[in-house]
Design a protein around this motif. Structure first.
Motif, PDB file in Angstrom:
ATOM      1  N   ASP A   3       0.824  -1.203   0.000  1.00  0.00           N
ATOM      2  CA  ASP A   3       0.000   0.000   0.000  1.00  0.00           C
ATOM      3  C   ASP A   3       0.859   1.254   0.000  1.00  0.00           C
ATOM      4  OD1 ASP A   3      -2.338  -1.438  -0.040  1.00  0.00           O
ATOM      5  OD2 ASP A   3      -2.475  -1.522   2.158  1.00  0.00           O
ATOM      6  N   VAL A   4       1.940   1.233   0.739  1.00  0.00           N
ATOM      7  CA  VAL A   4       2.837   2.379   0.806  1.00  0.00           C
ATOM      8  C   VAL A   4       3.477   2.623  -0.548  1.00  0.00           C
ATOM      9  CG1 VAL A   4       4.935   3.279   1.854  1.00  0.00           C
ATOM     10  CG2 VAL A   4       3.258   2.103   3.253  1.00  0.00           C
ATOM     11  N   LYS A   5       3.909   1.550  -1.210  1.00  0.00           N
ATOM     12  CA  LYS A   5       4.537   1.694  -2.512  1.00  0.00           C
ATOM     13  C   LYS A   5       3.552   2.229  -3.543  1.00  0.00           C
ATOM     14  CE  LYS A   5       7.333  -0.634  -5.843  1.00  0.00           C
ATOM     15  NZ  LYS A   5       7.954  -1.819  -6.284  1.00  0.00           N
ATOM     16  N   ARG A   6       2.335   1.711  -3.523  1.00  0.00           N
ATOM     17  CA  ARG A   6       1.324   2.180  -4.464  1.00  0.00           C
ATOM     18  C   ARG A   6       1.009   3.655  -4.231  1.00  0.00           C
ATOM     19  NH1 ARG A   6      -4.371  -0.498  -4.454  1.00  0.00           N
ATOM     20  NH2 ARG A   6      -4.564   0.980  -2.778  1.00  0.00           N
ATOM     21  N   TYR A   7       0.953   4.065  -3.000  1.00  0.00           N
ATOM     22  CA  TYR A   7       0.670   5.465  -2.673  1.00  0.00           C
ATOM     23  C   TYR A   7       1.782   6.364  -3.204  1.00  0.00           C
ATOM     24  CZ  TYR A   7      -0.058   9.707  -0.004  1.00  0.00           C
ATOM     25  OH  TYR A   7      -0.232  11.010   0.370  1.00  0.00           O
ATOM     26  N   SER A   8       3.000   5.968  -3.032  1.00  0.00           N
ATOM     27  CA  SER A   8       4.102   6.804  -3.491  1.00  0.00           C
ATOM     28  C   SER A   8       4.161   6.865  -5.018  1.00  0.00           C
ATOM     29  CB  SER A   8       5.433   6.309  -2.914  1.00  0.00           C
ATOM     30  OG  SER A   8       5.723   5.032  -3.435  1.00  0.00           O
ATOM     31  N   GLU A   9       3.701   5.827  -5.711  1.00  0.00           N
ATOM     32  CA  GLU A   9       3.693   5.850  -7.163  1.00  0.00           C
ATOM     33  C   GLU A   9       2.582   6.751  -7.709  1.00  0.00           C
ATOM     34  OE1 GLU A   9       3.313   1.816  -8.276  1.00  0.00           O
ATOM     35  OE2 GLU A   9       5.394   1.319  -7.850  1.00  0.00           O
ATOM     36  N   ASP A  10       1.476   6.964  -6.965  1.00  0.00           N
ATOM     37  CA  ASP A  10       0.357   7.777  -7.417  1.00  0.00           C
ATOM     38  C   ASP A  10       0.617   9.281  -7.213  1.00  0.00           C
ATOM     39  OD1 ASP A  10      -0.981   5.530  -8.149  1.00  0.00           O
ATOM     40  OD2 ASP A  10      -2.243   5.439  -6.342  1.00  0.00           O
ATOM     41  N   ARG A  11       1.603   9.621  -6.473  1.00  0.00           N
ATOM     42  CA  ARG A  11       1.899  11.031  -6.211  1.00  0.00           C
ATOM     43  C   ARG A  11       2.461  11.708  -7.454  1.00  0.00           C
ATOM     44  NH1 ARG A  11       5.053  11.521  -0.688  1.00  0.00           N
ATOM     45  NH2 ARG A  11       3.933  13.467  -0.502  1.00  0.00           N
ATOM     46  N   LEU A  12       2.186  12.959  -7.592  1.00  0.00           N
ATOM     47  CA  LEU A  12       2.728  13.720  -8.714  1.00  0.00           C
ATOM     48  C   LEU A  12       4.201  14.026  -8.472  1.00  0.00           C
ATOM     49  CD1 LEU A  12      -0.190  16.261  -9.208  1.00  0.00           C
ATOM     50  CD2 LEU A  12       0.389  14.334 -10.664  1.00  0.00           C
ATOM     51  N   PRO A  13       4.944  14.135  -9.524  1.00  0.00           N
ATOM     52  CA  PRO A  13       6.360  14.489  -9.366  1.00  0.00           C
ATOM     53  C   PRO A  13       6.496  15.873  -8.715  1.00  0.00           C
ATOM     54  CG  PRO A  13       5.912  13.775 -11.606  1.00  0.00           C
ATOM     55  CD  PRO A  13       4.605  13.872 -10.909  1.00  0.00           C
ATOM     56  N   ARG A  14       7.497  16.018  -7.886  1.00  0.00           N
ATOM     57  CA  ARG A  14       7.707  17.257  -7.138  1.00  0.00           C
ATOM     58  C   ARG A  14       7.893  18.461  -8.071  1.00  0.00           C
ATOM     59  NH1 ARG A  14      11.681  18.029  -2.036  1.00  0.00           N
ATOM     60  NH2 ARG A  14      10.791  20.021  -1.448  1.00  0.00           N
ATOM     61  N   SER A  15       8.609  18.269  -9.160  1.00  0.00           N
ATOM     62  CA  SER A  15       8.844  19.374 -10.097  1.00  0.00           C
ATOM     63  C   SER A  15       7.538  19.859 -10.721  1.00  0.00           C
ATOM     64  CB  SER A  15       9.833  18.955 -11.178  1.00  0.00           C
ATOM     65  OG  SER A  15       9.314  17.860 -11.916  1.00  0.00           O
ATOM     66  N   LEU A  16       6.612  18.936 -10.984  1.00  0.00           N
ATOM     67  CA  LEU A  16       5.322  19.314 -11.554  1.00  0.00           C
ATOM     68  C   LEU A  16       4.495  20.107 -10.542  1.00  0.00           C
ATOM     69  CD1 LEU A  16       3.369  19.117 -13.956  1.00  0.00           C
ATOM     70  CD2 LEU A  16       2.486  17.015 -12.952  1.00  0.00           C
ATOM     71  N   VAL A  17       4.506  19.688  -9.287  1.00  0.00           N
ATOM     72  CA  VAL A  17       3.756  20.389  -8.240  1.00  0.00           C
ATOM     73  C   VAL A  17       4.335  21.779  -8.025  1.00  0.00           C
ATOM     74  CG1 VAL A  17       3.189  20.387  -5.793  1.00  0.00           C
ATOM     75  CG2 VAL A  17       3.006  18.275  -7.106  1.00  0.00           C
ATOM     76  N   LEU A  18       5.662  21.881  -7.909  1.00  0.00           N
ATOM     77  CA  LEU A  18       6.283  23.192  -7.695  1.00  0.00           C
ATOM     78  C   LEU A  18       6.121  24.097  -8.918  1.00  0.00           C
ATOM     79  CD1 LEU A  18       9.547  22.217  -5.807  1.00  0.00           C
ATOM     80  CD2 LEU A  18       7.460  23.222  -4.878  1.00  0.00           C
ATOM     81  N   GLY A  19       6.290  23.540 -10.106  1.00  0.00           N
ATOM     82  CA  GLY A  19       6.126  24.338 -11.325  1.00  0.00           C
ATOM     83  C   GLY A  19       4.696  24.823 -11.506  1.00  0.00           C
ATOM     84  N   GLY A  20       3.734  23.914 -11.283  1.00  0.00           N
ATOM     85  CA  GLY A  20       2.321  24.300 -11.399  1.00  0.00           C
ATOM     86  C   GLY A  20       1.923  25.299 -10.331  1.00  0.00           C
ATOM     87  N   GLY A  21       2.428  25.105  -9.117  1.00  0.00           N
ATOM     88  CA  GLY A  21       2.137  26.053  -8.037  1.00  0.00           C
ATOM     89  C   GLY A  21       2.739  27.418  -8.309  1.00  0.00           C
ATOM     90  N   GLY A  22       3.951  27.412  -8.839  1.00  0.00           N
ATOM     91  CA  GLY A  22       4.592  28.692  -9.187  1.00  0.00           C
ATOM     92  C   GLY A  22       3.851  29.408 -10.300  1.00  0.00           C
ATOM     93  N   LEU A  23       3.425  28.638 -11.293  1.00  0.00           N
ATOM     94  CA  LEU A  23       2.664  29.219 -12.397  1.00  0.00           C
ATOM     95  C   LEU A  23       1.333  29.788 -11.896  1.00  0.00           C
ATOM     96  CD1 LEU A  23       2.414  29.743 -15.441  1.00  0.00           C
ATOM     97  CD2 LEU A  23       1.365  27.483 -15.641  1.00  0.00           C
ATOM     98  N   LEU A  24       0.650  29.052 -11.035  1.00  0.00           N
ATOM     99  CA  LEU A  24      -0.613  29.528 -10.469  1.00  0.00           C
ATOM    100  C   LEU A  24      -0.400  30.798  -9.665  1.00  0.00           C
ATOM    101  CD1 LEU A  24      -3.642  29.028  -9.983  1.00  0.00           C
ATOM    102  CD2 LEU A  24      -2.983  27.722  -7.959  1.00  0.00           C
ATOM    103  N   LEU A  25       0.654  30.840  -8.879  1.00  0.00           N
ATOM    104  CA  LEU A  25       0.968  32.026  -8.092  1.00  0.00           C
ATOM    105  C   LEU A  25       1.261  33.231  -8.993  1.00  0.00           C
ATOM    106  CD1 LEU A  25       1.419  33.095  -5.220  1.00  0.00           C
ATOM    107  CD2 LEU A  25       3.817  32.490  -5.499  1.00  0.00           C
ATOM    108  N   ALA A  26       1.982  33.003 -10.080  1.00  0.00           N
ATOM    109  CA  ALA A  26       2.288  34.085 -11.021  1.00  0.00           C
ATOM    110  C   ALA A  26       1.022  34.603 -11.700  1.00  0.00           C
ATOM    111  CB  ALA A  26       3.291  33.599 -12.062  1.00  0.00           C
ATOM    112  N   VAL A  27       0.128  33.710 -12.081  1.00  0.00           N
ATOM    113  CA  VAL A  27      -1.140  34.125 -12.714  1.00  0.00           C
ATOM    114  C   VAL A  27      -1.986  34.927 -11.743  1.00  0.00           C
ATOM    115  CG1 VAL A  27      -3.328  33.253 -13.639  1.00  0.00           C
ATOM    116  CG2 VAL A  27      -1.173  32.293 -14.436  1.00  0.00           C
TER     117      VAL A  27
END
Length: 141
Positions: A3-27
């Motif tokens: 279950d732990v392994k499956r959960y970690s595989e479903d998470r979004l990549p950190r770069s995508l989260v930070l990039g999307g969050g930065g883009l949202l903040l800029a908008v």
């Protein structure tokens, strides 16, 4: 463990989260700046071809005084407009005589070319500009 392994595989990549969050903040910051600029910035031009905001305030004060030349009731819209423009002039300069005199001279120049009925249109334009600058007329409530 699975279950732990499956959960970690479903998470979004950190770069995508930070990039999307930065883009949202800029908008959001860009939209905030656009609203701020359009709402509170000085207008591109001043009413009745006046050269500065103090002269515009003096002009609108002269219009309100000309409309209410016979006397206006205290608390009415014309009285509130006069109070607003006087307060605005006080905020610009301690010497209010020059912008008031320039506004009165410009109004006299305009009145020589038009009729007195034009004053009502000028008063409406000045009241709309006052509302744009943040005035609240209690008589309109």
């Amino acid at each position: 463990m699975q279950d732990v392994k499956r959960y970690s595989e479903d998470r979004l990549p950190r770069s995508l989260v930070l990039g999307g969050g930065g883009l949202l903040l800029a908008v959001v910051a860009g939209l905030f700046w656009l609203v701020w600029e359009s709402q509170f910035a000085a207008p591109a031009g001043y009413l009745f071809d006046t050269p500065t905001q103090p002269v515009e305030a003096g002009y609108c004060l002269a219009v309100a005084q000309a409309v209410g030349a016979g006397g206006v009731p205290v608390g009415g819209p014309i009285s509130e407009a006069q109070d607003f423009w006087i307060a605005r002039l006080r905020g610009y300069t301690s010497d209010m005589a020059r912008p008031i005199a320039a506004g009165q001279a410009a109004l006299a120049r305009d009145m020589a070319q038009t009729d007195r009925v034009w004053l009502l249109d000028a008063m409406e334009a000045c009241m709309r500009r006052a509302i744009t600058y943040g005035a609240h007329f209690r008589s309109f409530d």
